[in-house]
Design an enzyme around this catalytic site. Structure first.
Site, PDB file in Angstrom:
ATOM      1  N   ASP A  13       0.818  -1.222   0.000  1.00  0.00           N
ATOM      2  CA  ASP A  13       0.000   0.000   0.000  1.00  0.00           C
ATOM      3  C   ASP A  13       0.847   1.265   0.000  1.00  0.00           C
ATOM      4  O   ASP A  13       0.483   2.278   0.613  1.00  0.00           O
ATOM      5  CB  ASP A  13      -0.969   0.012   1.208  1.00  0.00           C
ATOM      6  CG  ASP A  13      -1.802  -1.244   1.241  1.00  0.00           C
ATOM      7  OD1 ASP A  13      -2.199  -1.708   0.164  1.00  0.00           O
ATOM      8  OD2 ASP A  13      -2.031  -1.774   2.335  1.00  0.00           O
ATOM      9  N   HIS A  43      -4.560  -2.695  -5.435  1.00  0.00           N
ATOM     10  CA  HIS A  43      -3.924  -1.497  -5.982  1.00  0.00           C
ATOM     11  C   HIS A  43      -4.999  -0.487  -6.324  1.00  0.00           C
ATOM     12  O   HIS A  43      -5.951  -0.813  -7.028  1.00  0.00           O
ATOM     13  CB  HIS A  43      -3.125  -1.830  -7.250  1.00  0.00           C
ATOM     14  CG  HIS A  43      -2.021  -2.809  -7.010  1.00  0.00           C
ATOM     15  ND1 HIS A  43      -0.916  -2.494  -6.261  1.00  0.00           N
ATOM     16  CD2 HIS A  43      -1.856  -4.087  -7.402  1.00  0.00           C
ATOM     17  CE1 HIS A  43      -0.115  -3.548  -6.218  1.00  0.00           C
ATOM     18  NE2 HIS A  43      -0.672  -4.520  -6.891  1.00  0.00           N
TER      19      HIS A  43
HETATM   20  P1  GTP Z   1      -0.440  -0.262  -3.553  1.00  0.00           P
HETATM   21  O1  GTP Z   1      -1.019  -1.414  -2.818  1.00  0.00           O
HETATM   22  O2  GTP Z   1       0.983  -0.015  -3.291  1.00  0.00           O
HETATM   23  O3  GTP Z   1      -0.797  -0.251  -5.018  1.00  0.00           O
HETATM   24  O4  GTP Z   1      -1.023   1.005  -2.965  1.00  0.00           O
HETATM   25  P2  GTP Z   1      -2.496   1.266  -3.042  1.00  0.00           P
HETATM   26  O5  GTP Z   1      -2.789   1.695  -4.420  1.00  0.00           O
HETATM   27  O6  GTP Z   1      -3.183   0.071  -2.467  1.00  0.00           O
HETATM   28  O7  GTP Z   1      -2.616   2.414  -2.058  1.00  0.00           O
HETATM   29  P3  GTP Z   1      -3.958   2.761  -1.320  1.00  0.00           P
HETATM   30  O8  GTP Z   1      -4.982   1.734  -1.403  1.00  0.00           O
HETATM   31  O9  GTP Z   1      -3.527   3.217   0.001  1.00  0.00           O
HETATM   32  O10 GTP Z   1      -4.477   3.930  -2.178  1.00  0.00           O
HETATM   33  C1  GTP Z   1      -3.895   5.094  -2.115  1.00  0.00           C
HETATM   34  C2  GTP Z   1      -4.938   6.120  -2.363  1.00  0.00           C
HETATM   35  O11 GTP Z   1      -4.214   7.319  -2.347  1.00  0.00           O
HETATM   36  C3  GTP Z   1      -5.570   5.983  -3.716  1.00  0.00           C
HETATM   37  O12 GTP Z   1      -6.857   6.531  -3.708  1.00  0.00           O
HETATM   38  C4  GTP Z   1      -4.609   6.760  -4.591  1.00  0.00           C
HETATM   39  O13 GTP Z   1      -5.235   7.290  -5.730  1.00  0.00           O
HETATM   40  C5  GTP Z   1      -4.196   7.857  -3.645  1.00  0.00           C
HETATM   41  N1  GTP Z   1      -2.827   8.331  -3.858  1.00  0.00           N
HETATM   42  C6  GTP Z   1      -1.784   7.729  -4.501  1.00  0.00           C
HETATM   43  N2  GTP Z   1      -0.707   8.529  -4.493  1.00  0.00           N
HETATM   44  C7  GTP Z   1      -1.071   9.651  -3.829  1.00  0.00           C
HETATM   45  C8  GTP Z   1      -0.392  10.855  -3.479  1.00  0.00           C
HETATM   46  O14 GTP Z   1       0.774  11.064  -3.799  1.00  0.00           O
HETATM   47  N3  GTP Z   1      -1.099  11.758  -2.762  1.00  0.00           N
HETATM   48  C9  GTP Z   1      -2.376  11.576  -2.378  1.00  0.00           C
HETATM   49  N4  GTP Z   1      -2.981  12.506  -1.674  1.00  0.00           N
HETATM   50  N5  GTP Z   1      -3.059  10.464  -2.708  1.00  0.00           N
HETATM   51  C10 GTP Z   1      -2.417   9.514  -3.408  1.00  0.00           C
HETATM   52  P1  IMP Z   2      -1.767 -12.944   3.167  1.00  0.00           P
HETATM   53  O1  IMP Z   2      -0.832 -12.535   2.089  1.00  0.00           O
HETATM   54  O2  IMP Z   2      -3.217 -12.768   2.773  1.00  0.00           O
HETATM   55  O3  IMP Z   2      -1.480 -14.329   3.687  1.00  0.00           O
HETATM   56  O4  IMP Z   2      -1.547 -11.972   4.404  1.00  0.00           O
HETATM   57  C1  IMP Z   2      -0.367 -12.006   5.179  1.00  0.00           C
HETATM   58  C2  IMP Z   2       0.003 -10.588   5.632  1.00  0.00           C
HETATM   59  O5  IMP Z   2       0.347  -9.813   4.488  1.00  0.00           O
HETATM   60  C3  IMP Z   2      -1.135  -9.825   6.306  1.00  0.00           C
HETATM   61  O6  IMP Z   2      -0.561  -8.974   7.278  1.00  0.00           O
HETATM   62  C4  IMP Z   2      -1.723  -8.991   5.184  1.00  0.00           C
HETATM   63  O7  IMP Z   2      -2.363  -7.844   5.658  1.00  0.00           O
HETATM   64  C5  IMP Z   2      -0.459  -8.650   4.408  1.00  0.00           C
HETATM   65  N1  IMP Z   2      -0.676  -8.362   2.983  1.00  0.00           N
HETATM   66  C6  IMP Z   2      -0.751  -9.247   1.956  1.00  0.00           C
HETATM   67  N2  IMP Z   2      -0.900  -8.613   0.783  1.00  0.00           N
HETATM   68  C7  IMP Z   2      -0.905  -7.299   1.059  1.00  0.00           C
HETATM   69  C8  IMP Z   2      -0.996  -6.113   0.237  1.00  0.00           C
HETATM   70  O8  IMP Z   2      -1.100  -6.145  -0.994  1.00  0.00           O
HETATM   71  N3  IMP Z   2      -0.951  -4.920   0.904  1.00  0.00           N
HETATM   72  C9  IMP Z   2      -0.805  -4.854   2.243  1.00  0.00           C
HETATM   73  N4  IMP Z   2      -0.706  -5.917   3.050  1.00  0.00           N
HETATM   74  C10 IMP Z   2      -0.756  -7.135   2.455  1.00  0.00           C
HETATM   75 MG    MG Z   3      -2.634  -1.923  -1.765  1.00  0.00          MG
END
Ligand code: GTP
Ligand code: IMP
Ligand code: MG
Length: 339
Positions: A13, A43
């Protein structure tokens, strides 16, 4: 020709979704291949005012000129994939998708075992997506593969062959890692980790690319850290502190509240070292400093620049991408200057 791998620097994340979307929309690679564990990933992609939460489809789907691939090392849940085909219909994802015949398949039984296991669901805090039990069956050599799954027949492609041919033909290949360094089965906070190594070398192996073919490893960090599930988190702050800084977050796959902490330089150094990072992408800088939507490095405050330069000095890796908001335009791209 460039073969790049994007990896998560911490506990997932880190904003990989946004970085991948930006890089693929900008650089227009010929192939975008998904590596990593499987549909435990979430993502977030925001593109043209719409938001998508993806678990298997490469986040680079927005570049409609690319072939999309899922490498042999990735676990596939066909139901998750088919739902994403529906959600992403206007991007022709279904028509562009290739699944390696050697991908292992997650069944309902794997998901049930994940959710019902006291150890996985409670102690580790797994995502419940069946990935742990599926990888365990893979190691025991009892799991079904994509090549034996009739519903995937039309997508079956030798991903490794396609990717290597593309590299040999001078095309650009972008490999998307999922999860993050500190969740690696080998290098993470064992046992509070995922069911596979999550570093760049394994992501290359996931899609069948040898280490000599990889040009760039882009390590993504958020300007602060988040973690879902259980396990050590040295720089964690209290929930009240996170709230007061406006840093509350919830997971894409499970909806769980994320634990929040300060940037961890020691973790960043180790993560860059073991991933062999050539670049760092730093996201959510606007959530820590007052720089929302800034697109020019010169407009960042001295404090923000010092934070970024410190990361660069300590890790020895250039910070080439700075994200200042969710939109693709909210990006400072320093690759021309720094590489
Ligand atoms: P990954 O698992 O690494 O792909 O990250 P994620 O995409 O799961 O991140 P997350 O679910 O936390 O989502 C991030 C949120 O923040 C999404 O709504 C993105 O569009 C947004 N976001 C991404 N980069 C930025 C940034 O630089 N600034 C802000 N304010 N928001 C962002
Ligand atoms: P699992 O991969 O579902 O077995 O989860 C094992 C650990 O990895 C837990 O702490 C989950 O929250 C973490 N985890 C697995 N995939 C992700 C991901 O894409 N983002 C954040 N945490 C993850
Ligand atoms: Mg994520």
């Amino acid at each position: 020709m460039t073969c790049s791998i994007l990896v998560g620097g911490a506990w997932g994340d880190e904003g990989k979704g946004k970085c991948i979307t930006y890089l693929c929309d900008n650089d227009k690679p010929d192939i975008i291949a998904r590596a990593g564990v499987g549909p435990n990933a979430g993502h977030s992609v925001e593109f043209n005012g719409e938001k998508y939460g993806l678990r298997l489809t490469p986040s680079g789907f927005v570049h409609t000129g690319a072939k999309l691939m899922i490498g042999a090392g990735v676990l596939v849940n066909p139901d998750v994939l088919f739902k994403e085909f529906e959600d992403l219909k206007k991007y022709n994802v279904k028509e562009r998708m290739c699944v390696d015949p050697r991908c292992a398949i997650i069944s309902q039984d794997h998901m049930d075992r994940d959710v019902k296991s006291e150890h996985l669901a409670k102690k580790i805090g797994s995502t419940g997506s069946g990935c742990g039990p599926a990888n365990s069956d893979r190691v025991l050599r009892t799991i079904d593969l994509a090549r034996d799954t009739p519903e995937l027949e039309e997508y079956i492609t030798d991903v490794s062959l396609e990717v290597n041919e593309a590299i040999d033909n001078g095309e650009d290949v972008f490999i998307e890692g999922s999860q993050g360094f500190a969740l690696s089965l080998y290098y993470g906070t064992y046992p509070y980790v995922t069911s596979k190594d999550t570093t760049a070398s394994t992501f290359a192996a996931d899609v069948g690319v040898g280490p000599t073919k990889v040009d760039e490893v882009i390590n993504v960090f958020k300007a602060y850290i988040s973690r879902v599930g259980e396990g050590p988190f040295p720089t964690e702050m209290t929930q009240e502190e996170a709230e007061s800084k406006g840093l509350e977050e919830y997971g894409v796959v499970t909806g769980r509240r994320r634990r929040i902490g300060y940037f961890d330089m020691e973790l960043a150094k180790e993560s860059c070292r073991i991933n062999g990072a050539t670049q760092i992408a730093l996201t959510c800088v606007d959530r820590l400093f007052d720089c929302a939507r800034v697109q020019d490095y010169g407009e960042l405050s001295a404090e923000t620049k010092a934070f970024i330069e410190d990361i660069q000095t300590e890790t020895g890796v250039p910070v080439t991408i700075i994200s200042t908001g969710p939109d693709l335009k909210d990006t400072i791209d320093l690759r021309k200057e720094l590489l």
